[in-house]
Design an enzyme around this catalytic site. Structure first.
Site, PDB file in Angstrom:
ATOM      1  N   HIS A 205      35.333  47.992  33.538  1.00  0.00           N
ATOM      2  CA  HIS A 205      36.541  47.356  34.110  1.00  0.00           C
ATOM      3  C   HIS A 205      36.152  46.666  35.407  1.00  0.00           C
ATOM      4  O   HIS A 205      36.093  47.294  36.468  1.00  0.00           O
ATOM      5  CB  HIS A 205      37.610  48.431  34.333  1.00  0.00           C
ATOM      6  CG  HIS A 205      38.928  47.905  34.822  1.00  0.00           C
ATOM      7  ND1 HIS A 205      40.109  48.602  34.676  1.00  0.00           N
ATOM      8  CD2 HIS A 205      39.276  46.755  35.462  1.00  0.00           C
ATOM      9  CE1 HIS A 205      41.112  47.915  35.209  1.00  0.00           C
ATOM     10  NE2 HIS A 205      40.615  46.777  35.711  1.00  0.00           N
TER      11      HIS A 205
ATOM     12  N   HIS B  49      36.641  42.692  37.244  1.00  0.00           N
ATOM     13  CA  HIS B  49      37.086  41.292  37.209  1.00  0.00           C
ATOM     14  C   HIS B  49      36.045  40.479  37.963  1.00  0.00           C
ATOM     15  O   HIS B  49      35.813  40.746  39.150  1.00  0.00           O
ATOM     16  CB  HIS B  49      38.448  41.142  37.882  1.00  0.00           C
ATOM     17  CG  HIS B  49      39.506  41.986  37.244  1.00  0.00           C
ATOM     18  ND1 HIS B  49      40.378  41.486  36.300  1.00  0.00           N
ATOM     19  CD2 HIS B  49      39.815  43.297  37.386  1.00  0.00           C
ATOM     20  CE1 HIS B  49      41.192  42.459  35.910  1.00  0.00           C
ATOM     21  NE2 HIS B  49      40.871  43.568  36.547  1.00  0.00           N
TER      22      HIS B  49
ATOM     23  N   HIS C  39      45.432  45.882  30.594  1.00  0.00           N
ATOM     24  CA  HIS C  39      45.867  46.700  31.724  1.00  0.00           C
ATOM     25  C   HIS C  39      47.243  47.262  31.367  1.00  0.00           C
ATOM     26  O   HIS C  39      48.131  46.508  30.944  1.00  0.00           O
ATOM     27  CB  HIS C  39      46.037  45.860  32.984  1.00  0.00           C
ATOM     28  CG  HIS C  39      44.760  45.474  33.673  1.00  0.00           C
ATOM     29  ND1 HIS C  39      43.738  44.839  33.040  1.00  0.00           N
ATOM     30  CD2 HIS C  39      44.351  45.663  34.956  1.00  0.00           C
ATOM     31  CE1 HIS C  39      42.754  44.636  33.913  1.00  0.00           C
ATOM     32  NE2 HIS C  39      43.099  45.116  35.083  1.00  0.00           N
TER      33      HIS C  39
ATOM     34  N   GLU D 272      49.287  50.843  35.323  1.00  0.00           N
ATOM     35  CA  GLU D 272      48.762  50.808  36.704  1.00  0.00           C
ATOM     36  C   GLU D 272      49.981  50.912  37.639  1.00  0.00           C
ATOM     37  O   GLU D 272      50.108  51.864  38.383  1.00  0.00           O
ATOM     38  CB  GLU D 272      47.981  49.503  36.938  1.00  0.00           C
ATOM     39  CG  GLU D 272      47.359  49.387  38.333  1.00  0.00           C
ATOM     40  CD  GLU D 272      46.679  48.033  38.573  1.00  0.00           C
ATOM     41  OE1 GLU D 272      46.987  47.060  37.852  1.00  0.00           O
ATOM     42  OE2 GLU D 272      45.847  47.944  39.512  1.00  0.00           O
TER      43      GLU D 272
HETATM   44  N1  ADE Z   1      43.511  41.351  38.356  1.00  0.00           N
HETATM   45  C1  ADE Z   1      42.475  41.741  39.086  1.00  0.00           C
HETATM   46  N2  ADE Z   1      42.568  43.029  39.378  1.00  0.00           N
HETATM   47  C2  ADE Z   1      43.709  43.490  38.820  1.00  0.00           C
HETATM   48  C3  ADE Z   1      44.351  44.743  38.762  1.00  0.00           C
HETATM   49  N3  ADE Z   1      43.869  45.830  39.359  1.00  0.00           N
HETATM   50  N4  ADE Z   1      45.516  44.824  38.098  1.00  0.00           N
HETATM   51  C4  ADE Z   1      46.022  43.739  37.502  1.00  0.00           C
HETATM   52  N5  ADE Z   1      45.461  42.552  37.529  1.00  0.00           N
HETATM   53  C5  ADE Z   1      44.301  42.419  38.168  1.00  0.00           C
HETATM   54 ZN    ZN Z   2      41.753  45.392  36.668  1.00  0.00          ZN
END
Ligand code: ADE
Ligand code: ZN
Length: 335
Positions: A14, A16, A194, A197
Site C-alpha cells: 500500500h 501511493h 481503500h 479508513e
Molecule cells: N490517497 C493517498 N493516500 C490516501 C489515503 N490514505 N486515503 C485515501 N486516499 C489516498
Molecule cells: Zn492509501
C-alpha cells in the site's frame, strides 16, 4: 529489533507513488519545470504537513503532485521510491498511481505510465526489486470519469495489474464504482480498494460484496462489525494497514491505541505499509518499528506481518514460496 526489521525481507502493498514525493525532490522538479510551489523551503513544506483528517492531507497532496509534468519527473519520483525500497530490504512492491491527478491537469496518461515503468525496469535490473502497478480511481470524481481512465489504460494493460479506489472516502462509497469495477474485472484487472479508513463498516461490506475486492486498503473500521470481520477472514482477504498514516490523519489518536494487535489476534490477515511516506513521517520500516514499540509486538508477530506481505501480494505462487522460504530461514536464524 531495529536491525531485525531492517534486514527482514518484506513486500510493500500500500504505497501511493505521489505520496512518496519527498520535499527535496519536489523543489528540484518545481525549479526544473518553472512551476511555483507555495513554500520557500523544505522546512516550510514539512511544517505544513499537519493534518486533522484525510481531506486536509489530500488538499496538500494534490497540490504537490501539480509540479509533475514530464516522463522524466515520473521516472525520478518512482526511482527515488524504489531506491528507498532497496535500502529497506523491500523485495517487491505494489505501487498505486492516480492517473486522474495528472490527466485532469492535461498530462497525458502515457507520460505518467511510461515514466513509472522505466523506473520499475531500471530498479529490477539494478536492485532485483520487482513491482507491479495498481491504477487507482479518484473516488471524489464520477464513475464516468473512472470509465474514461479505464479506457485510457487499455493500450498499457500489460503494465497494470490492479484497479484501486482512493481519495475522499466519506460520501463516496464503493457502490458508486460498481459498474467500472465490473468492467475492469472483466478486462482482467484485479480489484482492490481503500475502505474503512474514515468510512464505516458498511463501506467495507460494499468493497467486498459489490466491488469484490481481493485486498482491502486500511480496513480499520471493519472492526466495528464482528460479522464483517468473520466474513473477511472466511474469504481470506488481507488488510493493508498503515500505522503512521493512521496517526497522521487522526484515524487513530495514538499508536498505542492502534488496532493492529487486535486485528492479528482475531485472525485478520494484516500487513504493514507506509501509504504516503513523504507526508506521514516514515517509510515502511519506520512503520514496522514504531508500531512494534507502541504495541510491544514480538519478533514472531513481526514475522507474521512480513509473511502476510508476501502471501497476500499478487506475485505468482512459485515466487511467493521462494520468498517465504527465504523469510523463514531469516526468522529461524534471527529470532
Ligand atoms: N490517497 C493517498 N493516500 C490516501 C489515503 N490514505 N486515503 C485515501 N486516499 C489516498
Ligand atoms: Zn492509501
Amino acid at each position: 529489533m531495529k536491525k531485525f526489521i531492517q534486514n527482514l525481507p518484506k513486500v510493500e502493498l500500500h504505497l501511493h507513488i505521489e505520496g512518496s514525493f519527498e520535499p527535496e525532490l519536489m523543489f528540484k522538479i518545481s525549479k526544473r519545470n518553472n512551476i511555483e510551489i507555495p513554500f520557500k523551503s523544505v522546512k516550510e513544506i514539512e511544517d505544513a504537513y499537519q493534518f486533522s483528517c484525510l481531506q486536509d492531507f489530500l488538499d496538500i497532496y494534490y497540490q504537490g503532485a501539480n509540479v509533475l509534468q514530464t516522463e522524466e519527473d515520473f521516472f525520478d519520483l518512482t526511482y527515488a521510491y524504489l531506491t528507498k525500497c532497496n535500502d529497506q530490504n523491500v523485495r517487491h512492491t505494489e505501487i498505486m498511481f492516480d492517473p486522474q491527478t495528472h490527466t485532469e491537469r492535461g498530462i497525458p496518461f502515457k507520460t505518467v505510465i511510461n515514466g513509472i515503468v522505466k523506473a520499475q525496469v531500471k530498479a529490477e535490473k539494478e536492485f532485483g526489486i520487482t513491482s507491479l502497478l495498481i491504477m487507482s480511481f479518484l473516488r471524489h470524481l464520477s464513475e464516468e470519469a473512472a470509465f474514461k481512465t479505464l479506457e485510457e489504460s487499455l493500450p498499457f494493460k500489460n503494465k497494470i495489474t490492479c484497479v484501486g479506489l482512493d481519495s475522499s472516502e466519506k460520501g463516496n462509497p464503493p457502490s458508486k464504482f460498481k459498474n467500472v469495477y465490473q468492467k475492469a474485472t472483466e478486462i482482467g484487472y484485479i480489484p482492490v480498494a481503500h475502505a474503512g479508513e474514515e468510512g464505516d463498516a458498511d463501506y467495507v461490506w460494499e468493497a467486498i460484496d459489490i466491488l469484490k475486492v481481493k485486498r482491502i486498503d486500511h480496513g480499520n473500521n471493519a472492526l466495528q462489525d464482528d460479522k464483517l470481520v468473520a466474513e473477511i477472514i472466511k474469504r481470506d482477504i488481507a488488510l493493508t494497514v498503515c500505522p503512521l498514516s493512521n496517526t497522521a490523519l487522526k484515524v487513530v489518536e495514538d499508536l498505542k491505541d492502534h488496532p493492529l494487535k487486535k486485528m492479528l489476534k482475531t485472525g485478520l490477515k494484516v500487513t504493514i505499509n507506509s501509504d504516503d511516506p513523504a507526508f506521514f513521517g516514515g517509510q515502511v520500516n519506520k512503520n514496522y518499528e514504531e508500531v512494534q514499540k507502541a504495541l510491544n509486538l514480538t519478533k514472531e508477530e513481526i514475522y507474521t506481518l512480513a509473511k502476510n506481505s508476501f502471501k497476500y501480494s499478487f506475485l505468482d505462487d512459485a515466487t511467493k514460496q521462494k520468498y517465504l522460504n527465504e523469510l523463514e530461514t531469516y526468522y529461524n536464524q534471527n529470532k
